[in-house]
Every structure is written in structure tokens, then in C-alpha cells.
Design an enzyme around this catalytic site. Sequence first.
Site, PDB file in Angstrom:
ATOM      1  CE  LYS A 127      47.004  36.853  33.524  1.00 41.60           C
ATOM      2  NZ  LYS A 127      45.571  36.915  33.774  1.00 41.60           N
ATOM      3  CG  HIS A 130      46.646  45.059  28.328  1.00 37.59           C
ATOM      4  ND1 HIS A 130      45.444  45.691  28.422  1.00 37.59           N
ATOM      5  CD2 HIS A 130      46.504  43.870  28.974  1.00 37.59           C
ATOM      6  CE1 HIS A 130      44.599  44.917  29.087  1.00 37.59           C
ATOM      7  NE2 HIS A 130      45.222  43.811  29.441  1.00 37.59           N
ATOM      8  CG  HIS A 133      46.079  47.280  32.809  1.00 33.94           C
ATOM      9  ND1 HIS A 133      46.889  46.418  32.125  1.00 33.94           N
ATOM     10  CD2 HIS A 133      45.295  46.529  33.603  1.00 33.94           C
ATOM     11  CE1 HIS A 133      46.615  45.179  32.501  1.00 33.94           C
ATOM     12  NE2 HIS A 133      45.649  45.218  33.392  1.00 33.94           N
TER      13      HIS A 133
HETATM   14  N1  ARG Z   1      43.885  43.100  39.078  1.00 35.11           N
HETATM   15  C1  ARG Z   1      42.539  43.310  38.656  1.00 35.11           C
HETATM   16  C2  ARG Z   1      42.437  43.288  37.149  1.00 35.11           C
HETATM   17  O1  ARG Z   1      43.388  43.594  36.457  1.00 35.11           O
HETATM   18  C3  ARG Z   1      41.976  44.627  39.155  1.00 35.11           C
HETATM   19  C4  ARG Z   1      41.933  44.771  40.639  1.00 35.11           C
HETATM   20  C5  ARG Z   1      41.021  45.866  41.054  1.00 35.11           C
HETATM   21  N2  ARG Z   1      40.986  46.084  42.467  1.00 35.11           N
HETATM   22  C6  ARG Z   1      40.349  45.296  43.368  1.00 35.11           C
HETATM   23  N3  ARG Z   1      40.420  45.622  44.629  1.00 35.11           N
HETATM   24  N4  ARG Z   1      39.684  44.240  43.004  1.00 35.11           N
HETATM   25  O2  ARG Z   1      41.372  42.990  36.630  1.00 35.11           O
END
Ligand code: ARG
Length: 566
Positions: A127, A130, A133
Amino acid sequence: MADYKIVVSEKLKSQIEDMTLEEIQALIEIPPNKEMGDYAFPCFKLAKLFRKAPNMIAQDIAEKIEVGDGIDKVVNLGAYVNFFVSKGELAEKVIKQIFDEKENYGKSDIGKGKNITIDFSSPNIAKPFHIGHIRTTVIGNALYKIYNSQGFNVIRINHLGDYGTQFGKLIVAYKLWGNKEAVEKEPIKELLKLYVKFHDEAEQKPEMEDEARAWFTKLENGDPEAKELWQWFRDESLKEFQRVYDLLEIDFDSLAGESFYSDKMPAIIDELNSKNLMIESKGTNIVDLEDVNLPPALIQKNDGSSLYLTRDLAAAEYRKKTYDFYKAIYVVGSQQELHFKQLFNVLRKMGYEWYKDMIHVQFGMVALEEGTMSTRKGRVVFLEDVLKQAIDKTREIVKEKNPDAENIDKIAREVGVGAVVFQELSNSRIKDYTFSWERTLSFEGETGPYVQYTHARCCAVKRKANVYISSDIDFNLLTDEDSTDVIKVLESFNKSIVHAMNKNEPHIVTRFVLDLAQAFNKFYHNNIIISDDIELRNARLALVEATRQTIENSLAILGMKSPEKM
Ligand code: ARG
């Protein structure tokens, strides 16, 4: 000015036996203007004790207190005892400390021997990386540097979203419409196209969703074809993410993403079962959280596949075992507030007291001027594009202002990237905001380039003076208002960092460095630094160098560079 507060309270204590040092300290105020001194102590509460009018008490105490220890005047103003800090001594203390500690000025070792995990950035494979983030990425990195500066051992974890049902969708889409060369050329743009197409088609053909789920289950069960495709999506995506991390100069200590926990899930399920926490509900397995008024935590779906939350449970246990953290920080958007509440509460129910050491450091959403960002609809702004445009624009400006500058590319990168980082860190975390190209690329006002420019200005003054900064400085030449204002900001550096750390708010450090730049620029405009008076020149140059060093240290903490010329 923590130490002065202690000095002031001790002096007061010598006259007020019936109050403790702490009680006295808690009452000390900063007067509303500088003519009234640096600290003030109100005597209203003493009226009963001394059986006298507060004004009289203040007058009495002020007369009896002896000056010294950095305080050079004590007077009473109405019912207050006011203290004046000796400005020469303050200048000497602060500047000598900065010269002594150099790049370590601002640091401490209060966190020695303690581990902190910071889970940040954590983008999703296949993905776009962007603009949504950017906040977790730069806030997480700044928090790492902030904790690190106070002696904590920080473990930076990129909890990559490299697992989950979306990989089933991607596999289906790739098998239907994918093209290897196209993916290799522009992995994320191409995979995103496939993902968007999957959603468009699946609206008409819901059976595609079942197919996707089936492929994800295959992946979880180690099917070679599924695994190979997944691994390839992951590798290609990481290459793209790495380009952004390189631009930002951000590293991680661990890339253990969600997939890393896939084989640790059965143990979690067993544990939840053996602790009698798992409840079956409509074919799914949940943990009830009604005692804290939260919706139940979904642990296992009806097809047996695991979930984001389950993987986070496994990750939390793994991190506790591996790093024995003092605090576990998650820098994740506020949309996931419920997720983290559920995570922490399931751990509480499992009997892990350390759930109290886990913190969800949240931040507000980034929207686009066209509306909310949507990966599925393909409405996204790529982080790499933002950074690159910022660099290009900076290059143009530098070329125009300073055509013969050496290292234009390096300056453009340090200032362009710095502009984006600083703007992200200047807002208080929790506010939502709308991304605007115009604002990000504006270098006017309270921006990163303004601070970097102030640093470059200090360097230019030093170059122009072209003398070795003498160690024999008459600090009484730095007692005017402009100099004292700069020195007071310099003195509060460590306090600002610790404050930022306790609140997990890097913007306290951006505020600090803006205050420093503003105070310095006022000093710079109102005073001739390279004066003919050698003594004065030496003293002012020392202040310039102390400021320069402190700006460099502050920007380093925010993850920014301090170019010498720009
Ligand atoms: N990958 C997730 C997102 O983009 C964030 C992960 C954050 N860390 C965790 N341990 N849940 O929304």
C-alpha cells in the site's frame, strides 16, 4: 530554571520555619514582567502564621534574606518577596556548561538501564507510503531521539503491516490481472491499482471476497505459491519504503512486522483459553471487556483466521519477554484508539501488570484538500513525492539566492526534508489537519528553514569574526535584556526535552527552538556583535556559539540537520 527555584526556596525557608521546602517551592511564581524580578513569593498565606499583614511580612522577609548563590537582589513588592537572579552569573553558568558539554548539552542519564520500545511508522505492505504515515514516522523518530538523549535504551520497531486478509485480495487480483514487469517497475503504484480494481470488481462479484479469504488462509497454512507471491510483494514494497527512510535518515532496530507473529498466535489462543477468557460467539472467539465498557475484543474469526489484534497481543508478549520494556510506546493515529484500549485491557485480563506501562501515543488525522484520503479510491499523496518536491523547491530558492553555493544538492535535501519534518512536529499531536502543499513548502514564519537559517547565521558571524572564541570572557557584558533573554532560553533546554518526553510531545522541542531563534534574532538585530571593543566582541561571540550549538542539538533531537550555509 530549576536550580534557582531551589536556591530561592532555601533562602525563604531560612525565614519561614513552619513551612516545608516543598510547600514554599510550590508557591513560587514567575512575575508578570522582568522589572519585577525573576521569582516572586506571595505572603498571603503567612498572615495567620505570623499574625501580621502580608505586606509587612513580605517587607520583613525581604530585608532579612541575604543575597548570594546567584541571587543579587531581594525586595518586597506589596505582599510579594521578589528575587532577582544575577545575570552575569547566569550567563557564566549557562555558557560554560554549553562549551563544556557541546553536542551533549541537553542530555542526561535519567533513563539509564531502562528499555523503551517505540512502535512507529509501521506502514502496510503493498500500500502507498503516504502523507498519512508521515506523522507516526517523524513523531516516532523524534521520540526515539528524545528518550535516547535522556539515557534510555530505545528499541525502534517497524511493525510492518505485512499480513492479513488484504494479501488474499492482492493474490487474487494479481493472478487475474497482474503483470510482473509492471510490478517490478513501480511496485506500490501497480499493486495499489490491483487492489483498487479488486474492490471495484468485488462490488459486483462478492464471491471474490471469499476467494480472497481462502487465499489468505492458504498463506497462513504455508502454501508455497501464496508464500512466494507474498514474499515478493513484501520485498518490492520494502525497497520503496526504504527510499523514504533514506531521505529522512531514519533507521529501525527491528522490522518484525505482523507476519513475524503468525507462528506465535496458537500460543496466545491457548493462553486465552487456559485463562478462561475466550468466549465463543456466533462462531467467532472473543474476549469480553464489558467490565471496562468496551466492545468485545475479536480474537479469531469464524474461518479460524487470526486478526490484527491477536497479532498485537503476540507482539506485546514477545516484546516484554525480549526487551523487558520499562515503557512500550505505540505511535499510531487516533482512529486506532479503541484497538489499543482493547489490546491493553485484554493484557490486563491475562494478568499482566505491565499493561500499565503501555502507551498509545496518538495523533490526529491528515486529510487532503479534496477530502479524506482513501487508498481504495486511489486518492493519496505519496510521502516520497512530498519530500522530493520540498527538496526541488529548496534547490530553486538556494540557486536563486546563492548561485555559487557549494553542495547545493546537500543543502536542498537538508532544508527541504527539514521543512517537512519540522512542520509535522510543530503541531500538537492530537489535532487533525489538512495537508496543503502551499503550507508545507512555505519557508516563511515559524518554519524549519527559519530555524536552520538562524543556525547558518550564527555560523556566518563566526566565520566573519574569524577569531578563536576566547575562554576568558567577561560575562557581565551579557547582562543586557537581549542577551539575558537568549540565555534564559538556552538554560531551559534540558527542561524542555524532559517536558516533551513526559508528555510524548515533540512539539515542545520545536517550540523551544523557535523561541531560541526568535530571542537570538532580536539580539542579533539590536547589537553589533563584531564590535571594536574586544571584550564585548568576545562575550557576544560566546553567546553566538552557545546559541549555534544549542540549535544544532535541538534540531538533531527532532531528526533534522543544521547546515552551516544556506
Ligand atoms: N500498520 C498499521 C496501520 O498502518 C499500524 C500498525 C501500528 N502498530 C501496531 N502494533 N498495531 O494502520
